[in-house]
Enzyme design. Structure first.
Site, mmCIF file in Angstrom:
data_model
loop_
_atom_site.group_PDB
_atom_site.id
_atom_site.type_symbol
_atom_site.label_atom_id
_atom_site.label_comp_id
_atom_site.label_asym_id
_atom_site.label_seq_id
_atom_site.Cartn_x
_atom_site.Cartn_y
_atom_site.Cartn_z
ATOM 1 N N HIS A 36 0.797 -1.369 -0.119
ATOM 2 C CA HIS A 36 0.181 -0.081 0.083
ATOM 3 C C HIS A 36 1.044 1.180 -0.068
ATOM 4 O O HIS A 36 0.356 2.325 0.550
ATOM 5 C CB HIS A 36 -0.968 -0.086 0.972
ATOM 6 C CG HIS A 36 -2.089 -0.790 1.206
ATOM 7 N ND1 HIS A 36 -3.246 -0.879 0.469
ATOM 8 C CD2 HIS A 36 -2.094 -2.225 1.495
ATOM 9 C CE1 HIS A 36 -3.862 -1.945 0.489
ATOM 10 N NE2 HIS A 36 -3.270 -2.838 1.190
ATOM 11 N N THR A 37 2.198 1.198 -0.584
ATOM 12 C CA THR A 37 3.035 2.333 -0.629
ATOM 13 C C THR A 37 2.810 2.565 -1.806
ATOM 14 O O THR A 37 3.387 4.022 -2.342
ATOM 15 C CB THR A 37 4.370 1.918 -0.175
ATOM 16 O OG1 THR A 37 4.684 0.803 -0.986
ATOM 17 C CG2 THR A 37 4.380 1.655 1.303
ATOM 18 N N ASP A 38 2.769 1.774 -3.119
ATOM 19 C CA ASP A 38 2.724 2.264 -4.438
ATOM 20 C C ASP A 38 1.819 3.461 -4.721
ATOM 21 O O ASP A 38 2.337 4.264 -5.299
ATOM 22 C CB ASP A 38 2.451 0.999 -5.369
ATOM 23 C CG ASP A 38 1.048 0.482 -5.030
ATOM 24 O OD1 ASP A 38 0.336 0.650 -4.269
ATOM 25 O OD2 ASP A 38 0.950 -0.340 -5.996
ATOM 26 N N GLY A 121 -7.524 -13.894 -6.540
ATOM 27 C CA GLY A 121 -7.949 -13.511 -5.307
ATOM 28 C C GLY A 121 -6.865 -14.029 -4.355
ATOM 29 O O GLY A 121 -7.084 -13.832 -3.283
ATOM 30 N N GLY A 123 -3.800 -12.332 -4.125
ATOM 31 C CA GLY A 123 -2.730 -11.257 -3.603
ATOM 32 C C GLY A 123 -1.520 -11.448 -4.606
ATOM 33 O O GLY A 123 -0.506 -11.041 -3.951
ATOM 34 N N SER A 127 -4.937 -10.249 -11.635
ATOM 35 C CA SER A 127 -5.195 -9.294 -12.486
ATOM 36 C C SER A 127 -4.309 -8.688 -13.458
ATOM 37 O O SER A 127 -4.579 -8.341 -14.540
ATOM 38 C CB SER A 127 -6.260 -8.209 -11.737
ATOM 39 O OG SER A 127 -5.391 -7.664 -10.918
ATOM 40 N N ASP A 171 1.866 -3.505 -9.251
ATOM 41 C CA ASP A 171 1.560 -4.859 -9.751
ATOM 42 C C ASP A 171 1.914 -4.927 -11.144
ATOM 43 O O ASP A 171 2.356 -5.975 -11.563
ATOM 44 C CB ASP A 171 0.047 -5.304 -9.359
ATOM 45 C CG ASP A 171 -0.146 -5.466 -8.105
ATOM 46 O OD1 ASP A 171 0.696 -5.652 -7.320
ATOM 47 O OD2 ASP A 171 -1.557 -5.583 -7.726
#
Length: 370
Positions: A36-38, A121, A123, A127, A171
């Protein structure tokens, strides 16, 4: 050619009555640290995994796109120029063609099949692997002048846009640029990157909890909105602009913004320390950073779930495990573990068995380097 590839090609032929002319693939990724830093312009440290998504394509006359997902057993189609959100997997295909058109690339209709062994799903960027594989395939099919960084940025735009998941760039960059055996140390602000060799004395073990997550769900987008609100209150452009020296200001924010910002700031610091530990071959230190990252994701960012926490605690009990943490966006997904070289598969199987017994779930063990 493998049996799986033969089956995929036969499926394409059966569905569309012709042979595919282009094959393209992209790997899934496991993020070692930097979660959650990107989308906060920060630092991340992912690596590629052997599991990948493969697409087969062939041109067709007109502007119709016909698509089939072999894993799902589902079909879809749409007209180029008429892309619209449907809430189905076809949005990933349509999102890419929409973004290519916006960049001035002219496509004709095409047929495409998708097959993947990246668990959905999990992680592990199923996607992003799909999006990157598709852009690569269309690049070859239409001889498009697109480099690998542009492949990633276009794939991200498709996921942010038509798909509706407000993800960061990690990602797609990892699926486009990362390789097994090395980590991609990426600055998400300017997209500069460096490849760092994985420690020689360790196995990477990935265990999917069996709890699936979805980036397009509301929780992920809520976290991003909370970070944006924290930036507004702290008068900064991005949380990347703050360091641990600013934590006193951050801690004074209202709940839960203080905890959300604290996670991002300390996680950025952990990525930099992890790169130093990898370069030094300091597995004990790297493991400590894994555990600290998980605690921050669980307590400050609140993206873990009890099943994932259980895997991390089971890993902590094994002397062969240096560290373990939730990897990916959270709300389910997988745990990445750093195990002593040569022990990864055995210890991973023991942890998976204990987890399955405790929860009744069916975990999936992935051992990229064991």
């Amino acid at each position: 050619m493998s049996d799986t590839q033969d089956t995929h090609r036969a499926t394409f032929r059966d569905l569309f009555g012709l042979d595919a002319t282009v094959t393209a693939a992209a790997p899934g990724r496991v993020n070692l640290i930097g979660e959650h830093t990107d989308y906060n312009d920060g630092f991340v440290l992912p690596t590629a995994i052997p599991q990948k998504t493969t697409v087969l394509l062939a041109r067709r006359d007109g502007t119709r796109v016909r698509a089939h997902a072999t894993n799902l057993g589902k079909d879809g189609e749409y007209i180029l120029g008429g892309e619209a959100r449907t809430g189905t997997w076809v949005d990933y295909i349509a999102g890419v063609t929409q973004e290519l058109a916006r960049d001035g690339h002219v496509l004709s209709g095409f047929d495409v099949t998708v097959a993947s062994d990246v668990p959905l799903g999990s992680g592990l960027s199923s996607s992003a692997a799909l999006l990157v594989a598709l852009v690569r395939g269309l690049r070859e099919l239409y001889s498009l002048d697109i480099d690998d960084v542009t492949v990633a940025t276009l794939a991200r735009r498709a996921e942010n846009g038509l798909v509706g998941a407000n993800v960061g760039i990690m990602d797609q960059m990892a699926c486009s640029l990362a390789s097994e055996g090395e980590a991609l140390f990426l600055d998400c602000r300017d997209l500069s990157f460096e490849r760092v060799k994985l420690p020689a004395g360790a196995d990477l073990v990935v265990l999917h909890s069996g709890v699936e997550h979805q980036h397009a769900g509301g929780d992920y987008n809520t976290r991003r909105a909370e970070c944006e609100k924290a930036c507004e209150l702290l008068d900064v452009n991005a949380l990347r602009d703050l360091t641990e020296a600013d934590l006193e200001r951050v801690n004074a924010l209202p709940e839960p913004l203080n905890r959300r910002a604290r996670h991002v700031i300390t996680e950025n610091a952990r990525v930099l320390k992890a790169v130093e530990a990898m370069r030094a071959g300091d597995l004990e230190r790297l493991g400590e950073l894994f555990f600290a990252s998980h605690a921050s994701m669980r307590d400050d960012y609140a993206v873990s779930v009890p099943e994932v926490d259980l895997i991390v605690e089971l890993a902590r009990e094994h002397p062969e495990i240096f560290g373990a943490r939730l990897t990916g966006g959270g709300f389910g997904g997988s745990v990445v573990m750093l195990a002593r070289l040569g022990t990864g598969r055995r210890v991973g199987e023991l942890i998976a068995e204990a987890y399955g017994t405790r929860t009744g779930r069916e975990p999936k063990l992935l051992t990229p380097s064991a």
